[in-house]
Scaffold this motif. Structure first.
Motif, short mmCIF file in Angstrom:
data_model
loop_
_atom_site.label_atom_id
_atom_site.label_comp_id
_atom_site.label_asym_id
_atom_site.label_seq_id
_atom_site.Cartn_x
_atom_site.Cartn_y
_atom_site.Cartn_z
N GLU A 1 2.48 4.77 9.22
CA GLU A 1 1.84 5.58 8.19
C GLU A 1 2.58 5.45 6.85
O GLU A 1 1.95 5.34 5.79
CB GLU A 1 1.78 7.05 8.62
N GLY A 2 3.90 5.46 6.89
CA GLY A 2 4.66 5.39 5.67
C GLY A 2 4.48 4.11 4.90
O GLY A 2 4.52 4.09 3.66
N LEU A 3 4.27 3.00 5.60
CA LEU A 3 4.07 1.72 4.94
C LEU A 3 2.66 1.56 4.38
O LEU A 3 2.37 0.59 3.69
CB LEU A 3 4.36 0.57 5.91
N GLY A 4 1.77 2.50 4.72
CA GLY A 4 0.43 2.46 4.16
C GLY A 4 -0.63 1.84 5.04
O GLY A 4 -1.76 1.62 4.58
N PHE A 5 -0.30 1.54 6.30
CA PHE A 5 -1.31 0.96 7.18
C PHE A 5 -2.40 2.00 7.49
O PHE A 5 -2.18 3.21 7.39
CB PHE A 5 -0.66 0.43 8.45
N ASP A 6 -3.56 1.50 7.89
CA ASP A 6 -4.73 2.35 8.05
C ASP A 6 -4.93 2.89 9.46
O ASP A 6 -5.64 3.88 9.65
CB ASP A 6 -5.99 1.56 7.66
N PHE B 1 0.30 -7.21 1.15
CA PHE B 1 -1.14 -6.92 1.28
C PHE B 1 -1.57 -5.74 0.44
O PHE B 1 -2.65 -5.75 -0.15
CB PHE B 1 -1.51 -6.69 2.75
N PHE B 2 -0.77 -4.66 0.41
CA PHE B 2 -1.09 -3.52 -0.45
C PHE B 2 0.15 -3.03 -1.16
O PHE B 2 0.68 -1.96 -0.85
CB PHE B 2 -1.77 -2.37 0.32
N PRO B 3 0.62 -3.81 -2.13
CA PRO B 3 1.88 -3.46 -2.81
C PRO B 3 1.80 -2.18 -3.61
O PRO B 3 2.84 -1.57 -3.90
CB PRO B 3 2.12 -4.67 -3.73
N SER B 4 0.60 -1.75 -3.97
CA SER B 4 0.49 -0.54 -4.79
C SER B 4 0.67 0.74 -3.98
O SER B 4 0.87 1.81 -4.55
CB SER B 4 -0.87 -0.50 -5.50
N ARG B 5 0.58 0.64 -2.66
CA ARG B 5 0.72 1.84 -1.84
C ARG B 5 2.19 2.24 -1.73
O ARG B 5 3.09 1.40 -1.68
CB ARG B 5 0.15 1.63 -0.44
#
Length: 287
Positions: free
Chosen positions: A27-32, A277-281
């Motif tokens: 969750e902390g890394l931004g995965f869905d 993949f989602f550096p902005s998160r």
């Protein structure tokens, strides 16, 4: 395209603290999406790859729901014949409600002959039994007074043609596991063809792929999607996006139970993918 993670919920290195750390990392890394696998009887054929302790997915996901706030929670995959359809319908509906509507129910037919025997379930009938469970699940959830107004996505696993047809008949998505990119490309075409033949909408495409970073490129034509350098992994994800994948689940476990004693390489691989993949998160490293 969303990115999920298959978290090891078994093995000699796994305990509640490790599971908690995995959930907070994902969750902390931004995965869905965070997914767990399923076995009931840890027979010798199961134990070779998925040994005890094995944390039952519904119980574990319910606990992890209280430790997370955003990430979706799922099974990759729940073995449908192991439980009565009404029990699965009840547990899934309750978990979905308790987690705030975050459940993804991945379902498959199973493969472990000794486990089927231990549970007294005929292995040769597992396909028919799975079809019946999926049909009865859908029927049960129409009773909104009993189960609530649930909208639980059902992902149907299985790499065979029968699995594709089953996903078209009963699933919201087809969930093939750990294949090469050319195979997945061909599988996406098979999915469309099967849906066309049955005259129904094409289910979503949600493959689970390996996550095995290497320092140098992997040139083997049988290279699994998700194996290789960071550039190869990111290219695989982009190609899957272009194939229309709705979600891709990354699997950092590669079959050796000793890996569960050393989760850090898998978590570092996830951090690398997240950064690209989602550096902005916001990531755990940035907090």
């Amino acid at each position: 395209m969303k990115i999920g993670v298959n978290v090891p919920n078994f093995g000699p290195g796994t305990d509640p603290g490790v599971l908690r750390d995995w959930a907070q990392t994902v969750e902390g890394l931004g995965f869905d999406l965070l997914m767990l696998s399923d076995h009931v009887a840890i027979t010798p054929d199961v134990a070779e790859r998925y040994p005890a302790p094995f944390y039952e997915p519904f119980t574990t996901l319910s606990w992890l729901a209280g430790l997370t706030t955003r990430v979706r929670l799922g099974t990759t995959v729940l073995i449908a014949p192991y439980r009565h359809a009404l029990l699965t319908a009840r547990m899934a509906a309750n978990l979905d409600a308790l987690s705030g509507g975050r459940l993804v129910l991945g379902v498959g037919v199973g493969w472990a002959r000794q486990e089927f025997a231990a549970l007294g379930i005929p292995f040769e009938q597992r396909g028919r039994l799975t079809d019946g469970v999926l049909r009865d699940l859908r029927d049960a959830w129409t009773d909104t007074a009993s189960y609530g107004d649930r909208r639980i996505p059902v992902w149907v696993g299985g790499n065979s043609d029968a699995g594709v047809r089953r996903a078209v008949r009963f699933g919201d998505a087809w969930h093939p596991l750990r294949c090469t990119l050319p195979w997945l490309r061909e599988g996406a075409d098979r999915l469309k063809s099967a849906a066309y033949e049955q005259g129904v909408p094409v289910p979503a495409f949600a493959p689970r792929i390996a996550l095995r970073p290497t320092p140098s490129p992997v040139s083997d034509p049988q290279r699994l999607a998700g194996e290789g350098t960071v550039d190869q992994i990111m290219d695989d994800l982009e190609r899957l996006r272009l194939l229309g994948a709705d979600t891709v689940v990354l699997d950092p476990y590669h079959g050796d139970p000793r890996e569960t004693r050393h989760p850090q390489p898998g978590r570092q691989a996830l951090a690398t993918v997240a950064a690209h993949f989602f550096p902005s998160r916001t990531t755990t490293e940035q907090r």
